[in-house]
Design an enzyme around this catalytic site. Structure first.
Site, PDB file in Angstrom:
ATOM      1  N   TYR A 101       0.830  -1.210   0.000  1.00 55.50           N
ATOM      2  CA  TYR A 101       0.000   0.000   0.000  1.00 55.50           C
ATOM      3  C   TYR A 101       0.860   1.254   0.000  1.00 55.50           C
ATOM      4  O   TYR A 101       0.558   2.230  -0.670  1.00 55.50           O
ATOM      5  CB  TYR A 101      -0.913   0.046   1.240  1.00 55.50           C
ATOM      6  CG  TYR A 101      -2.053  -0.932   1.212  1.00 55.50           C
ATOM      7  CD1 TYR A 101      -3.191  -0.657   0.454  1.00 55.50           C
ATOM      8  CD2 TYR A 101      -2.013  -2.108   1.942  1.00 55.50           C
ATOM      9  CE1 TYR A 101      -4.252  -1.537   0.422  1.00 55.50           C
ATOM     10  CE2 TYR A 101      -3.069  -2.997   1.923  1.00 55.50           C
ATOM     11  CZ  TYR A 101      -4.195  -2.715   1.161  1.00 55.50           C
ATOM     12  OH  TYR A 101      -5.238  -3.600   1.139  1.00 55.50           O
ATOM     13  N   SER A 108       6.780   6.925  -4.941  1.00 51.56           N
ATOM     14  CA  SER A 108       5.373   7.300  -4.802  1.00 51.56           C
ATOM     15  C   SER A 108       4.995   8.358  -5.823  1.00 51.56           C
ATOM     16  O   SER A 108       5.709   9.344  -6.013  1.00 51.56           O
ATOM     17  CB  SER A 108       5.110   7.858  -3.399  1.00 51.56           C
ATOM     18  OG  SER A 108       3.800   8.420  -3.348  1.00 51.56           O
ATOM     19  N   HIS A 110       2.804  10.376  -5.347  1.00 56.22           N
ATOM     20  CA  HIS A 110       2.491  11.596  -4.586  1.00 56.22           C
ATOM     21  C   HIS A 110       3.679  12.562  -4.608  1.00 56.22           C
ATOM     22  O   HIS A 110       3.492  13.774  -4.511  1.00 56.22           O
ATOM     23  CB  HIS A 110       2.101  11.253  -3.152  1.00 56.22           C
ATOM     24  CG  HIS A 110       0.753  10.615  -3.044  1.00 56.22           C
ATOM     25  ND1 HIS A 110      -0.424  11.315  -3.217  1.00 56.22           N
ATOM     26  CD2 HIS A 110       0.379   9.332  -2.792  1.00 56.22           C
ATOM     27  CE1 HIS A 110      -1.464  10.497  -3.068  1.00 56.22           C
ATOM     28  NE2 HIS A 110      -0.993   9.284  -2.823  1.00 56.22           N
ATOM     29  N   ASP A 117      -5.289  11.361  -3.174  1.00 53.13           N
ATOM     30  CA  ASP A 117      -6.114  10.405  -2.443  1.00 53.13           C
ATOM     31  C   ASP A 117      -7.392  11.119  -2.033  1.00 53.13           C
ATOM     32  O   ASP A 117      -7.325  12.222  -1.476  1.00 53.13           O
ATOM     33  CB  ASP A 117      -5.394   9.902  -1.185  1.00 53.13           C
ATOM     34  CG  ASP A 117      -4.203   9.002  -1.500  1.00 53.13           C
ATOM     35  OD1 ASP A 117      -4.057   8.612  -2.668  1.00 53.13           O
ATOM     36  OD2 ASP A 117      -3.447   8.703  -0.567  1.00 53.13           O
ATOM     37  N   GLU A 163      -6.479   0.189  -4.497  1.00 55.06           N
ATOM     38  CA  GLU A 163      -6.571   1.451  -3.744  1.00 55.06           C
ATOM     39  C   GLU A 163      -7.671   2.304  -4.367  1.00 55.06           C
ATOM     40  O   GLU A 163      -7.410   3.115  -5.262  1.00 55.06           O
ATOM     41  CB  GLU A 163      -5.236   2.216  -3.769  1.00 55.06           C
ATOM     42  CG  GLU A 163      -4.155   1.552  -2.952  1.00 55.06           C
ATOM     43  CD  GLU A 163      -2.970   2.491  -2.642  1.00 55.06           C
ATOM     44  OE1 GLU A 163      -3.058   3.694  -2.958  1.00 55.06           O
ATOM     45  OE2 GLU A 163      -1.987   1.998  -2.083  1.00 55.06           O
ATOM     46  N   HIS A 166      -7.002   6.249  -4.636  1.00 52.50           N
ATOM     47  CA  HIS A 166      -5.827   6.870  -5.261  1.00 52.50           C
ATOM     48  C   HIS A 166      -6.064   7.107  -6.756  1.00 52.50           C
ATOM     49  O   HIS A 166      -6.160   6.154  -7.531  1.00 52.50           O
ATOM     50  CB  HIS A 166      -4.609   5.970  -5.032  1.00 52.50           C
ATOM     51  CG  HIS A 166      -3.315   6.497  -5.579  1.00 52.50           C
ATOM     52  ND1 HIS A 166      -2.298   6.957  -4.777  1.00 52.50           N
ATOM     53  CD2 HIS A 166      -2.860   6.627  -6.859  1.00 52.50           C
ATOM     54  CE1 HIS A 166      -1.270   7.348  -5.526  1.00 52.50           C
ATOM     55  NE2 HIS A 166      -1.593   7.149  -6.800  1.00 52.50           N
TER      56      HIS A 166
HETATM   57 ZN   LIG Z   1      -2.259   7.642  -2.798  1.00 54.57          ZN
END
Ligand SMILES: [Zn+2]
Length: 193
Positions: A101, A108, A110, A117, A163, A166
């Site tokens: 996760y 990432s 991100h 998210d 996820e 995301h």
């Molecule tokens: Zn995420």
């Protein structure tokens, strides 16, 4: 799946993401260094220039609002250092499975300011798929250039469990190839992990 997209594993090349057909690819195989610190917006913490993730997300939230829905922003940009701390101590709800996760630092989306998210006032995390906001996003996010990045049943390809929260900005042209409620992955779309 064989690694079809080659890039050095270290050095200055990692100061920007691998880009394939104009789409940045950051995953377990392809990382970025701590020097990759894109400028992000104050609101939503997404790339505001050149690549229009911020404007696209703001437009998507507005579109949802018009449909009577509230998309709740939770996380946008996350620095290398923050990702490092997070992966060292994954949220306890992931148990021993944190790696599937939470990305290691440099891996990432991100960190690129291209992923967000989200949740709904009526559910987030594993409860998000039960909400109207989730259904709306699945049907419509591609129009604003966002795709569900880690679909169910694609863990072997993405390296991540499902996820539902995301979303990744890849731009409307690339996202058009995904379409509504798609379970295509970026790895499949770009032709290799
Ligand atoms: Zn995420």
């Amino acid at each position: 799946m064989a690694c079809l997209l080659k890039r050095p594993a270290s050095g200055a090349a990692l100061d920007t993401p691998l880009t394939v057909n104009g789409v940045a690819l950051i995953n377990h195989q392809h990382g970025v260094s701590k020097n990759f610190t894109p400028k992000v917006s104050t609101t939503f913490r997404l790339i505001a220039e050149a690549d229009a993730a911020y404007a696209a997300y703001a437009a998507m939230v507005k579109d949802a609002k018009r449909a009577g829905l509230t998309i709740v922003w939770r996380v946008g940009y996350r620095s290398y250092a923050t990702q490092k701390a997070l992966s060292a101590n994954p949220p306890p709800q992931y148990g021993d499975d944190g790696d599937s996760y939470v990305a290691p630092p440099g891996h990432s989306e991100h960190q690129a300011g291209l992923a967000v998210d989200v949740g709904s006032p009526s559910g987030r995390g594993v409860s998000f798929p039960k909400t109207k906001e989730f259904a709306w996003l699945r049907a419509n996010s591609y129009k604003d250039g966002f795709v569900l990045r880690y679909p169910a049943g694609k863990t072997e390809i993405t390296g991540y469990h499902y996820e539902p929260w995301h979303y990744r900005y890849i731009g409307p042209d690339a996202a058009a190839a995904f379409g509504p409620t798609s379970t295509l992955t970026l790895e499949e779309y770009l032709g290799g992990p």
